[in-house]
Write a protein that holds these residues in place. Sequence first.
Motif, PDB file in Angstrom:
ATOM      1  N   VAL A  97     141.404  97.751 -93.978  1.00  0.00           N
ATOM      2  CA  VAL A  97     142.633  97.468 -93.246  1.00  0.00           C
ATOM      3  C   VAL A  97     142.838  95.957 -93.359  1.00  0.00           C
ATOM      4  CG1 VAL A  97     143.802  97.553 -91.021  1.00  0.00           C
ATOM      5  CG2 VAL A  97     142.253  99.409 -91.707  1.00  0.00           C
ATOM      6  N   LYS A  98     143.873  95.597 -94.136  1.00  0.00           N
ATOM      7  CA  LYS A  98     144.016  94.193 -94.516  1.00  0.00           C
ATOM      8  C   LYS A  98     145.340  93.613 -94.057  1.00  0.00           C
ATOM      9  CE  LYS A  98     143.516  94.923 -98.998  1.00  0.00           C
ATOM     10  NZ  LYS A  98     143.293  94.679-100.449  1.00  0.00           N
ATOM     11  N   SER A  99     145.335  92.343 -93.680  1.00  0.00           N
ATOM     12  CA  SER A  99     146.598  91.614 -93.583  1.00  0.00           C
ATOM     13  C   SER A  99     146.850  91.037 -94.974  1.00  0.00           C
ATOM     14  CB  SER A  99     146.509  90.519 -92.529  1.00  0.00           C
ATOM     15  OG  SER A  99     145.640  89.513 -92.993  1.00  0.00           O
ATOM     16  N   GLU A 100     147.795  90.123 -95.094  1.00  0.00           N
ATOM     17  CA  GLU A 100     148.154  89.661 -96.435  1.00  0.00           C
ATOM     18  C   GLU A 100     146.945  89.102 -97.196  1.00  0.00           C
ATOM     19  OE1 GLU A 100     151.640  87.205 -96.522  1.00  0.00           O
ATOM     20  OE2 GLU A 100     151.623  87.077 -98.704  1.00  0.00           O
ATOM     21  N   TYR A 101     146.083  88.367 -96.476  1.00  0.00           N
ATOM     22  CA  TYR A 101     145.014  87.672 -97.198  1.00  0.00           C
ATOM     23  C   TYR A 101     143.589  88.040 -96.817  1.00  0.00           C
ATOM     24  CZ  TYR A 101     148.808  84.879 -98.950  1.00  0.00           C
ATOM     25  OH  TYR A 101     149.965  84.482 -99.557  1.00  0.00           O
ATOM     26  N   ARG A 102     143.407  88.864 -95.752  1.00  0.00           N
ATOM     27  CA  ARG A 102     142.016  89.149 -95.395  1.00  0.00           C
ATOM     28  C   ARG A 102     141.826  90.558 -94.853  1.00  0.00           C
ATOM     29  NH1 ARG A 102     140.842  86.622 -89.513  1.00  0.00           N
ATOM     30  NH2 ARG A 102     142.925  86.936 -88.641  1.00  0.00           N
ATOM     31  N   SER A 103     140.608  91.040 -95.012  1.00  0.00           N
ATOM     32  CA  SER A 103     140.250  92.339 -94.467  1.00  0.00           C
ATOM     33  C   SER A 103     139.877  92.163 -93.014  1.00  0.00           C
ATOM     34  CB  SER A 103     139.046  92.904 -95.230  1.00  0.00           C
ATOM     35  OG  SER A 103     139.448  93.278 -96.514  1.00  0.00           O
ATOM     36  N   LEU A 104     140.417  93.014 -92.148  1.00  0.00           N
ATOM     37  CA  LEU A 104     140.182  92.851 -90.714  1.00  0.00           C
ATOM     38  C   LEU A 104     139.245  93.920 -90.151  1.00  0.00           C
ATOM     39  CD1 LEU A 104     143.822  91.827 -89.946  1.00  0.00           C
ATOM     40  CD2 LEU A 104     141.823  90.417 -89.476  1.00  0.00           C
ATOM     41  N   LEU A 105     139.246  95.093 -90.759  1.00  0.00           N
ATOM     42  CA  LEU A 105     138.317  96.156 -90.394  1.00  0.00           C
ATOM     43  C   LEU A 105     138.377  97.204 -91.495  1.00  0.00           C
ATOM     44  CD1 LEU A 105     139.721  98.767 -87.903  1.00  0.00           C
ATOM     45  CD2 LEU A 105     141.096  96.781 -88.475  1.00  0.00           C
ATOM     46  N   LYS A 106     137.513  98.203 -91.409  1.00  0.00           N
ATOM     47  CA  LYS A 106     137.655  99.349 -92.302  1.00  0.00           C
ATOM     48  C   LYS A 106     137.819 100.608 -91.461  1.00  0.00           C
ATOM     49  CE  LYS A 106     132.643  99.821 -92.995  1.00  0.00           C
ATOM     50  NZ  LYS A 106     131.519  99.876 -93.960  1.00  0.00           N
ATOM     51  N   MET A 107     138.403 101.640 -92.051  1.00  0.00           N
ATOM     52  CA  MET A 107     138.807 102.837 -91.307  1.00  0.00           C
ATOM     53  C   MET A 107     138.621 104.043 -92.226  1.00  0.00           C
ATOM     54  SD  MET A 107     142.701 103.376 -89.881  1.00  0.00           S
ATOM     55  CE  MET A 107     142.746 102.233 -88.502  1.00  0.00           C
ATOM     56  N   ASP A 108     138.176 105.166 -91.663  1.00  0.00           N
ATOM     57  CA  ASP A 108     138.051 106.357 -92.509  1.00  0.00           C
ATOM     58  C   ASP A 108     139.406 106.649 -93.162  1.00  0.00           C
ATOM     59  OD1 ASP A 108     136.063 108.660 -93.196  1.00  0.00           O
ATOM     60  OD2 ASP A 108     138.027 109.608 -92.908  1.00  0.00           O
ATOM     61  N   ARG A 109     139.379 107.006 -94.449  1.00  0.00           N
ATOM     62  CA  ARG A 109     140.643 107.149 -95.178  1.00  0.00           C
ATOM     63  C   ARG A 109     141.553 108.212 -94.578  1.00  0.00           C
ATOM     64  NH1 ARG A 109     140.033 109.407-101.255  1.00  0.00           N
ATOM     65  NH2 ARG A 109     142.186 110.008-100.884  1.00  0.00           N
ATOM     66  N   SER A 110     140.960 109.201 -93.911  1.00  0.00           N
ATOM     67  CA  SER A 110     141.784 110.261 -93.317  1.00  0.00           C
ATOM     68  C   SER A 110     142.661 109.731 -92.183  1.00  0.00           C
ATOM     69  CB  SER A 110     140.898 111.391 -92.795  1.00  0.00           C
ATOM     70  OG  SER A 110     140.089 110.913 -91.730  1.00  0.00           O
ATOM     71  N   ALA A 111     142.239 108.601 -91.570  1.00  0.00           N
ATOM     72  CA  ALA A 111     142.953 108.087 -90.390  1.00  0.00           C
ATOM     73  C   ALA A 111     144.068 107.107 -90.742  1.00  0.00           C
ATOM     74  CB  ALA A 111     141.969 107.408 -89.447  1.00  0.00           C
ATOM     75  N   THR A 112     144.042 106.564 -91.960  1.00  0.00           N
ATOM     76  CA  THR A 112     145.006 105.489 -92.268  1.00  0.00           C
ATOM     77  C   THR A 112     146.476 105.910 -92.122  1.00  0.00           C
ATOM     78  OG1 THR A 112     144.763 105.934 -94.647  1.00  0.00           O
ATOM     79  CG2 THR A 112     143.387 104.181 -93.722  1.00  0.00           C
ATOM     80  N   PRO A 113     146.845 107.190 -92.415  1.00  0.00           N
ATOM     81  CA  PRO A 113     148.269 107.553 -92.215  1.00  0.00           C
ATOM     82  C   PRO A 113     148.693 107.523 -90.745  1.00  0.00           C
ATOM     83  CG  PRO A 113     147.113 109.227 -93.527  1.00  0.00           C
ATOM     84  CD  PRO A 113     146.081 108.280 -93.042  1.00  0.00           C
ATOM     85  N   LEU A 114     147.747 107.718 -89.823  1.00  0.00           N
ATOM     86  CA  LEU A 114     148.089 107.684 -88.398  1.00  0.00           C
ATOM     87  C   LEU A 114     148.468 106.270 -87.966  1.00  0.00           C
ATOM     88  CD1 LEU A 114     145.213 109.926 -86.981  1.00  0.00           C
ATOM     89  CD2 LEU A 114     147.548 110.604 -87.598  1.00  0.00           C
ATOM     90  N   PHE A 115     147.901 105.285 -88.650  1.00  0.00           N
ATOM     91  CA  PHE A 115     148.168 103.888 -88.305  1.00  0.00           C
ATOM     92  C   PHE A 115     149.131 103.231 -89.303  1.00  0.00           C
ATOM     93  CE2 PHE A 115     144.381 104.921 -86.004  1.00  0.00           C
ATOM     94  CZ  PHE A 115     144.503 104.221 -84.821  1.00  0.00           C
ATOM     95  N   GLY A 116     149.663 104.002 -90.221  1.00  0.00           N
ATOM     96  CA  GLY A 116     150.594 103.447 -91.209  1.00  0.00           C
ATOM     97  C   GLY A 116     150.014 102.257 -91.956  1.00  0.00           C
ATOM     98  N   VAL A 117     148.706 102.345 -92.226  1.00  0.00           N
ATOM     99  CA  VAL A 117     148.024 101.260 -92.945  1.00  0.00           C
ATOM    100  C   VAL A 117     148.361 101.370 -94.430  1.00  0.00           C
ATOM    101  CG1 VAL A 117     145.724 100.494 -93.693  1.00  0.00           C
ATOM    102  CG2 VAL A 117     146.152 101.033 -91.268  1.00  0.00           C
ATOM    103  N   ARG A 118     148.656 100.248 -95.073  1.00  0.00           N
ATOM    104  CA  ARG A 118     148.959 100.270 -96.504  1.00  0.00           C
ATOM    105  C   ARG A 118     147.759 100.800 -97.259  1.00  0.00           C
ATOM    106  NH1 ARG A 118     152.384  95.247 -98.947  1.00  0.00           N
ATOM    107  NH2 ARG A 118     152.258  96.619-100.754  1.00  0.00           N
ATOM    108  N   LYS A 119     148.028 101.758 -98.136  1.00  0.00           N
ATOM    109  CA  LYS A 119     146.975 102.419 -98.893  1.00  0.00           C
ATOM    110  C   LYS A 119     147.116 102.032-100.356  1.00  0.00           C
ATOM    111  CE  LYS A 119     145.835 106.995-100.591  1.00  0.00           C
ATOM    112  NZ  LYS A 119     146.102 106.554-101.971  1.00  0.00           N
ATOM    113  N   TYR A 120     145.999 101.721-100.981  1.00  0.00           N
ATOM    114  CA  TYR A 120     146.005 101.328-102.393  1.00  0.00           C
ATOM    115  C   TYR A 120     145.192 102.331-103.204  1.00  0.00           C
ATOM    116  CZ  TYR A 120     147.768  96.960-100.493  1.00  0.00           C
ATOM    117  OH  TYR A 120     148.534  96.033 -99.835  1.00  0.00           O
ATOM    118  N   GLY A 121     145.688 102.641-104.366  1.00  0.00           N
ATOM    119  CA  GLY A 121     144.966 103.558-105.233  1.00  0.00           C
ATOM    120  C   GLY A 121     145.106 103.138-106.689  1.00  0.00           C
TER     121      GLY A 121
END
Lengths: 335, 335
Positions: A97-121
């Motif tokens: 889970v990143k802002s423009e320049y840094r990682s702030l935490l990590k999150m199970d991939r299944s949860a990222t859509p609940l938080f609208g976290v930008r996903k990269y593949g």
Amino acid sequence: MPKKLTKGFQKGDIRPFLVEGEQVGLVKADVIKQLQRYPEIFCIRNCEFTKQGIVELNPAFRDYAERTKQVDIVLRDLRSKGIFSALQGWRDEYYEVKSEYRSLLKMDRSATPLFGVRKYGVDINGYVQHPTQGLCIWLQQRSNTKETWPGKWDNMVGGGLSVGYGIKETAIKEAAEEASIPSDLVKNLVSAGCVSFFFESEQGLFPNTEYVFDLELPLDFVPQNADGEVQAFELLPAKECVERVFTPDFKTTSCPVVIDFLIRHGYITPENEVHFTQIIELLHVPLQSLYTYKSVLEQKQKLKQQNQSQQQSHLANNIKTIENGHNNKDATINN
Amino acid sequence: MPKKLTKGFQKGDIRPFLVEGEQVGLVKADVIKQLQRYPEIFCIRNCEFTKQGIVELNPAFRDYAERTKQVDIVLRDLRSKGIFSALQGWRDEYYEVKSEYRSLLKMDRSATPLFGVRKYGVDINGYVQHPTQGLCIWLQQRSNTKETWPGKWDNMVGGGLSVGYGIKETAIKEAAEEASIPSDLVKNLVSAGCVSFFFESEQGLFPNTEYVFDLELPLDFVPQNADGEVQAFELLPAKECVERVFTPDFKTTSCPVVIDFLIRHGYITPENEVHFTQIIELLHVPLQSLYTYKSVLEQKQKLKQQNQSQQQSHLANNIKTIENGHNNKDATINN
């Protein structure tokens, strides 16, 4: 573009998700309702400057590790309660889970859509230049046991960017696992850009960016799955590939990668596609414009400070005027 | 991206330019001031629905030909008065002024920046795969006598899309005129997408979309100019090409084309460019989002109609209530 839009994406429904003052996500009302049960971890309030509702991770958490741990507790609790279908696809695989320049935490991939976290593949377009059929593309059919999009047709190789893996590294790893592409072929991998799109489903929000790679393969090479995640591979001429992409049997979020490939390789052209420029704009939606809470806040704060200092200088002028009016005599006396 | 931004692009400064109710451009205050002198041709007013200031071509003009003629009269008059430097580059070459689906008039290309009309062009990336130097790119140096960007370095071939010419047709025509590329080579032209960007200079507004083509050339081919618009060609290894692009000697509005090429061909990658995804988003800015007057208007009108019909049905209900209260007896009598 989204085939499966359960509900319109309405601005008012969605709040920025902030970590350390930086917007890293977007949270819908149904998720906010659940997060309210964890007031020591998530603070849900109105921002005093933007007047906007926000969801904030408790800023008291010291670092990456603690933020990750606290969020993980909530997610596992929500999962055990069976509230969100997204969490039933728990992977024990973390996304940053990143802002423009840094990682702030990590999150199970299944949860990222609940938080609208930008996903990269990453995605690899495997193709051949066939002597009679022209441009042909390898597609994979996903295993029926996959957590997401089981049984759907997909790009030859693809995968999410997990914590600890680089972009090209992920592409090479997935090429071996999903399609048994040997190192002497994978060395021809060409980075070719990225596509960005916003997809919404009952699982949540998917502001996705896919790094795309092209890989021209020899005519006699046939991909073989090695990890049980693929049930079939098929080589399709470009024309049939386009037809496949527009069936419900194709993984919706992989369509942009194929379309981008066909545009870059001269198959979809301004001559044969009337919406050519619009499609290309839609393959590169400016996702960064959805994560602007911090810059909006800073603008508002700056404006407020300017107003205050103007008011103060106005006040100072008033005081000076008063002093000039009332205290002139005293001044004269003191002189 | 713009090197030469004379003044910030501020929303309030700029009004939509409407033809037949469709937004085809953006007009700045300095241009509006001049257009006010031609009230029979341009109507400058506030839209009753959007409350926004608009510049409208007189809707009484019957057709494409008449609209073209009337606008041309104004432009020639402004040109003779020497008011806008843009018009000093008059070309007697017309660009289409289009809404999403139709051409509404044509306008001398020198005038389009004054009206913020979307401009379309073609660019050919001429390149070779050099056995020792790797990916190398042909650049042209523009003639010192060109109206725009004289003496600057530029893509091998490029040109604006004029009325009456197709996209690929323009690419082939320019390839012959600018670089003497013979038909047996030009047949290898590959359509590879487009880049879109918004550039502002003292000449006006440039909401540009460039259709890009790639052309791999034999090692021994050397472009030769045929129309006097190019003073030199140079073949540069990718690394030196990037350096050239970031000098002031490169035509600003051609930079996106080169950068897009280097991304698509694996030279600029997510591994070597920290702003990779942001750059790709900026190479494809959603210009269509700047020309939305008609859809905003339609939304507002619809909303107003809904409100009116609600009010009417509310009124109808009130009347019914009154009738029920006052006229029951009459009704009974009539029965």
